[in-house]
Design a protein around this motif. Structure first.
Motif, short mmCIF file in Angstrom:
data_model
loop_
_atom_site.label_atom_id
_atom_site.label_comp_id
_atom_site.label_asym_id
_atom_site.label_seq_id
_atom_site.Cartn_x
_atom_site.Cartn_y
_atom_site.Cartn_z
N GLN A 111 -7.14 2.75 10.45
CA GLN A 111 -7.12 4.14 10.29
C GLN A 111 -6.75 4.70 8.97
N LEU A 112 -5.72 3.86 8.38
CA LEU A 112 -5.10 3.89 7.14
C LEU A 112 -5.99 3.67 6.13
N ARG B 115 0.67 -1.19 0.03
CA ARG B 115 0.01 0.13 -0.06
C ARG B 115 0.92 1.47 -0.09
N VAL B 116 0.88 2.14 -0.99
CA VAL B 116 1.59 3.31 -1.17
C VAL B 116 0.93 4.35 -0.86
N VAL B 117 1.19 5.24 0.09
CA VAL B 117 0.36 6.23 0.61
C VAL B 117 1.30 7.65 0.60
N GLN C 74 0.64 10.48 5.52
CA GLN C 74 -0.14 9.18 5.97
C GLN C 74 0.86 8.00 6.25
N TYR C 75 2.05 7.94 5.55
CA TYR C 75 3.00 6.86 6.14
C TYR C 75 3.29 7.15 7.64
N GLN C 76 3.87 8.41 7.76
CA GLN C 76 4.52 8.75 9.10
C GLN C 76 3.48 8.57 10.00
N ALA C 77 2.15 8.85 9.79
CA ALA C 77 0.97 8.48 11.06
C ALA C 77 0.94 7.05 11.18
#
Length: 292
Positions: free
Chosen positions: A275-276, A251-253, A257-260
């Motif tokens: 959440q993601l 899943r590429v975000v 979003q990745y840091q969260a």
């Protein structure tokens, strides 16, 4: 009229939305998957480039075989030719293949060099360990360790995981825990297999990545995904009876979003994934709008 226009707009959003696109095999697929990394762009170009040689050569050989069959069949050529040497033909069939191979070798070596040259200072380093029959991921260089196993998603678990949309989470390709990575960041992949296991292979077609996972050996590759979305691959080395049930999902975000997700995944992976998913599964929202 307004309702029809709204439904049409929602449908177009579903068809052409780029932020949450998922790439996967499709029925009757003739070409490679759409490239989302610089290397895969080069691979697809090289694939099409080689067709300019393969197709003419195939047609030429076919015409030559038909001509030989018709021209030199017994009824049309009762007295066989006794020719044993032709310098011109031998020069042509020697130089021709050499030139063709030269035109193929130069871009091929350039592509191999780009694939095997590891970029300096990658943004993310992930270790993927293969085991019969799952993938385990570990994010390297973090203060709070993040690691998890990724199994193929079972049909009975779809509802609980919120992955009932089979178009987005296809059968035999969807997993319970996707590998989450940021868009437009250089990712270094360390690939191996469990010490007492067999050889596997980590393959992600849309990324142009395929590398063996060998017990006791650490291989590495890299990629930089240019587009957010869900991407699917599989183990590509015959590894036992459940080889076909060992998918890979990435899943590429966005970086935010990745840091969260990364901050929450270390303490509560299921909650971080939910959440993601709520933030990235945009097609579900488009369907809700269209239904109104």
């Amino acid at each position: 009229m307004n309702r029809a226009c709204a439904a049409l707009a929602a449908t177009l959003c579903l068809l052409f939305a780029s932020g949450a696109a998922a790439d996967q095999p499709v029925p009757w697929q003739l070409d490679l998957q759409q490239p989302v990394t610089p290397i895969m762009h080069e691979i697809k170009w090289f694939s099409h480039y080689t067709l300019w040689f393969i197709v003419p050569i195939t047609l030429f050989v076919l015409v030559l075989l038909i001509w030989v069959v018709l021209r030199y069949r017994a009824s049309a050529n009762p007295v066989p030719s006794r020719t044993s040497h032709n310098t011109t033909i031998e020069v042509v069939w020697t130089l021709g293949p050499v030139l063709i191979l030269l035109f193929l070798a130069i871009p091929s070596f350039n592509l191999l060099n780009a694939q095997l040259t590891m970029p300096e200072n990658p943004d993310v380093t992930v270790k993927a360990t293969a085991t019969q029959w799952l993938w385990s991921y570990e994010y390297e260089g973090l203060q709070t360790p993040v690691g998890f196993d990724s199994y193929m998603l079972q049909d009975k678990d779809r509802a609980g995981a919120g992955k009932e949309d089979r178009a987005r989470y296809p059968r035999l390709l969807a997993v319970d825990n996707e590998l989450v990575l940021p868009v437009n960041k250089t990712v270094r992949m360390l690939v191996t297999a469990a010490p007492t296991d067999v050889i596997h292979a980590f393959a992600m077609p849309a990324f142009g990545v395929k590398i063996d996972a060998v017990p006791g050996r650490l291989n590495e590759t890299w990629f930089r995904a240019e587009k957010e979305g869900l991407y699917y691959g599989q183990c590509s080395e015959l590894c036992g009876k459940d080889h076909a049930f060992m998918p890979i999902a990435i899943r590429v975000v966005s970086d935010a979003q990745y840091q969260a997700w990364l901050g929450a995944a270390g303490s509560d992976l299921p909650a971080a994934n939910r959440q993601l998913m709520a933030a990235t599964d945009q097609p579900a929202r488009a369907v809700d709008v269209a239904s109104k």
